[in-house]
Design a protein around this motif. Sequence first.
Motif, PDB file in Angstrom:
ATOM      1  N   ARG A  10       0.818  -1.212   0.000  1.00 13.41           N
ATOM      2  CA  ARG A  10       0.000   0.000   0.000  1.00 13.41           C
ATOM      3  C   ARG A  10       0.857   1.269   0.000  1.00 13.41           C
ATOM      4  O   ARG A  10       0.529   2.246  -0.676  1.00 13.41           O
ATOM      5  N   ARG A  46       2.178   1.970  12.867  1.00 11.92           N
ATOM      6  CA  ARG A  46       2.339   0.572  12.445  1.00 11.92           C
ATOM      7  C   ARG A  46       3.264   0.432  11.223  1.00 11.92           C
ATOM      8  O   ARG A  46       3.237  -0.581  10.549  1.00 11.92           O
ATOM      9  N   PRO A  73       2.213  -3.457   7.839  1.00 15.82           N
ATOM     10  CA  PRO A  73       2.254  -4.772   8.491  1.00 15.82           C
ATOM     11  C   PRO A  73       2.112  -5.908   7.474  1.00 15.82           C
ATOM     12  O   PRO A  73       1.362  -5.784   6.495  1.00 15.82           O
ATOM     13  N   THR A  75       1.224  -9.569   5.759  1.00 15.37           N
ATOM     14  CA  THR A  75      -0.013 -10.366   5.743  1.00 15.37           C
ATOM     15  C   THR A  75       0.141 -11.612   4.884  1.00 15.37           C
ATOM     16  O   THR A  75      -0.702 -11.920   4.044  1.00 15.37           O
TER      17      THR A  75
ATOM     18  N   LYS B 126      -0.909  -8.898   0.908  1.00 13.07           N
ATOM     19  CA  LYS B 126      -2.012  -9.346   0.038  1.00 13.07           C
ATOM     20  C   LYS B 126      -2.875  -8.163  -0.388  1.00 13.07           C
ATOM     21  O   LYS B 126      -3.284  -7.358   0.457  1.00 13.07           O
ATOM     22  N   TRP B 137      -5.906  -3.518   0.119  1.00 14.40           N
ATOM     23  CA  TRP B 137      -4.802  -4.223   0.768  1.00 14.40           C
ATOM     24  C   TRP B 137      -5.298  -4.814   2.072  1.00 14.40           C
ATOM     25  O   TRP B 137      -5.994  -4.136   2.833  1.00 14.40           O
ATOM     26  N   VAL B 138      -4.941  -6.060   2.312  1.00 13.53           N
ATOM     27  CA  VAL B 138      -5.290  -6.701   3.583  1.00 13.53           C
ATOM     28  C   VAL B 138      -4.391  -6.078   4.648  1.00 13.53           C
ATOM     29  O   VAL B 138      -3.176  -6.013   4.479  1.00 13.53           O
ATOM     30  N   GLU B 139      -4.999  -5.595   5.722  1.00 14.04           N
ATOM     31  CA  GLU B 139      -4.233  -4.837   6.721  1.00 14.04           C
ATOM     32  C   GLU B 139      -3.774  -5.689   7.888  1.00 14.04           C
ATOM     33  O   GLU B 139      -2.896  -5.305   8.633  1.00 14.04           O
TER      34      GLU B 139
END
Lengths: 77, 145
Positions: A10, A46, A73, A75, B126, B137-139
């Motif tokens: 991201r 984070r 973070p 995943t 992901k 986006w998977v956080e």
Amino acid sequence: MTVRVHYFARLREELGRPNEEAELPAGGTTVGGLWQQLHQDAPPERLMAAVNQEQASLDTPVSDGDEVAYFPPVTGG
Amino acid sequence: MAVEICHEDFDPWALVARAEQAIPAHARGAASVFVGRMRDFNEDEDVTALFLEHYPGMTERELERIVAEAEARWPLLGCHVAHRVGDVRPGDALVLVATWSAHRVAARDACSDILERLKHEAPFWKRETLTDGTQRWVEKNTPGF
């Protein structure tokens, strides 16, 4: 004194670039200090980081020639 | 031990069968295998595709470190970890963790430890595509149930 900075996931999309070069101040800096220098803002909550592909914290020193990475973070799995 | 990043769909059971050949047959009393696959739903929404990003170099090193630390903690005869990256479809294998030991507890506990640490420490991310085409986006990892 330059370092190569990488962004992932991201962060990479939001910043619009996968990597960039940065000039270090004389005397070096830290992972958190380099983020502040590049983005004129405190590191986001984070935020995760690595120096030379090893897990790092905001206090980890950054030296000439290092590879620094910032990422959200993880995943996997 | 072996760690591999897979850029295409892979058959986890073929990797298990091949890795097992390298372990002395008379000693391998226990094998523990975890295979994770892509679901077509997450957090109550339909997911049509998944993109898995990694940090080439660091990801492999982190996986090798996690496996080496498990090998120092449990008496393992072998370990094989595979993780998919790139564009993934529902049903594709995402992750394989296989461990071999003389006894069940070491094999099972090491397999579980490697998987949990992989999910929280190895640099993978992901990005999901939902049915309406939006991407997110998977956080964070889902709890394990």
